[in-house]
Design an enzyme around this catalytic site. Structure first.
Site, PDB file in Angstrom:
ATOM      1  N   LYS A  92       6.818   5.817  -8.924  1.00 43.02           N
ATOM      2  CA  LYS A  92       5.796   4.801  -8.691  1.00 43.02           C
ATOM      3  C   LYS A  92       4.461   5.492  -8.464  1.00 43.02           C
ATOM      4  O   LYS A  92       4.319   6.311  -7.561  1.00 43.02           O
ATOM      5  CB  LYS A  92       6.158   3.949  -7.475  1.00 43.02           C
ATOM      6  CG  LYS A  92       5.114   2.865  -7.169  1.00 43.02           C
ATOM      7  CD  LYS A  92       5.531   2.004  -5.992  1.00 43.02           C
ATOM      8  CE  LYS A  92       4.493   0.933  -5.698  1.00 43.02           C
ATOM      9  NZ  LYS A  92       4.889   0.076  -4.565  1.00 43.02           N
ATOM     10  N   ASP A 127       7.759  -8.566   1.570  1.00 38.84           N
ATOM     11  CA  ASP A 127       7.590  -8.900   0.144  1.00 38.84           C
ATOM     12  C   ASP A 127       8.945  -8.990  -0.545  1.00 38.84           C
ATOM     13  O   ASP A 127       9.158  -8.406  -1.609  1.00 38.84           O
ATOM     14  CB  ASP A 127       6.697  -7.867  -0.549  1.00 38.84           C
ATOM     15  CG  ASP A 127       6.055  -8.415  -1.827  1.00 38.84           C
ATOM     16  OD1 ASP A 127       5.979  -9.655  -1.968  1.00 38.84           O
ATOM     17  OD2 ASP A 127       5.620  -7.610  -2.669  1.00 38.84           O
TER      18      ASP A 127
END
Length: 211
Positions: free
Chosen positions: A17, A116
């Site tokens: 990422k 999230d």
């Protein structure tokens, strides 16, 4: 050369990422690194390495999770490539996510609030065991505090708990994930995205809390 290699792996396996310098002045990188480095659970993705060079090059290297995100199986546009998940398998996935959340909230020395939880942040390994990922919006807090101090709302529209979005509903706490988890379960059962009307004004609760 190193950045090119990282980009190559990012495109091929989605195990790396890359975080841009513009994202919260490094806050997302620190949140994710501090949160994930404290975890070790079968239902939480494992961090293998990280790269930090100034404010421009930030990368987190995760374990490779073969079957990708839960989202692509719920909103399946290619049944041949991604066969539909059975109800039994969906049930096991839902239970695995709850075990991961329980670990983050009760077992870790410092409570980790994800903030999230949604289908594309749940990765599935080769046996379709779920792994909670993407801790960029996570918050660390003491287990002794029931209410969490937050300067701003965090999460994804359609999954944000009312108390996280608006203080008139009460204070955000480690229980705020229940709303996000519930919306995700409804999505898993219905096989479609939350019914968010993009035409409503940004101040309307209809945008944040779809019917």
């Amino acid at each position: 050369m190193a950045s090119e290699v990282v980009a190559f792996f990012f495109d091929v396996v989605d195990a790396v990422k890359l975080l841009k310098a513009c994202k919260g002045n490094g806050e997302e990188f620190i949140n994710e690194f501090m949160s994930i480095s404290k975890t070790s659970h079968v239902n939480s993705v494992a961090l293998l390495e990280f790269c930090l060079k100034g404010n421009k090059k930030k990368a987190l290297v995760y374990e490779f999770v073969l079957n990708g995100s839960l989202e692509k199986y719920i909103h399946n546009n290619d049944p041949v490539t991604n066969p539909p998940l059975s109800w039994e398998r969906l049930h096991r996935i839902a239970k695995g996510i709850t075990r991961g959340l329980k670990y983050l909230h009760r077992v870790c020395n410092t409570r980790i609030l994800h903030f999230d939880i949604k289908p594309n942040n749940i990765l599935l390994d080769k046996n379709f065991n779920p792994k909670i990922s993407d801790f960029g919006l996570a918050k660390l807090c003491s287990k002794t505090h029931s209410i969490v101090t937050m300067l701003d709302a965090r999460g994804t529209i359609g999954y944000i708990a009312p108390e996280v979005w608006n203080r008139h509903f009460g204070g955000a706490s480690h229980k705020s994930y229940v709303y996000s988890y519930g919306m995700m379960i409804l999505e898993m059962m219905g096989g479609k995205h939350n019914n968010i009307n993009a035409e409503v004004t940004s101040h309307s609760s209809e945008l944040y809390f779809p019917h």
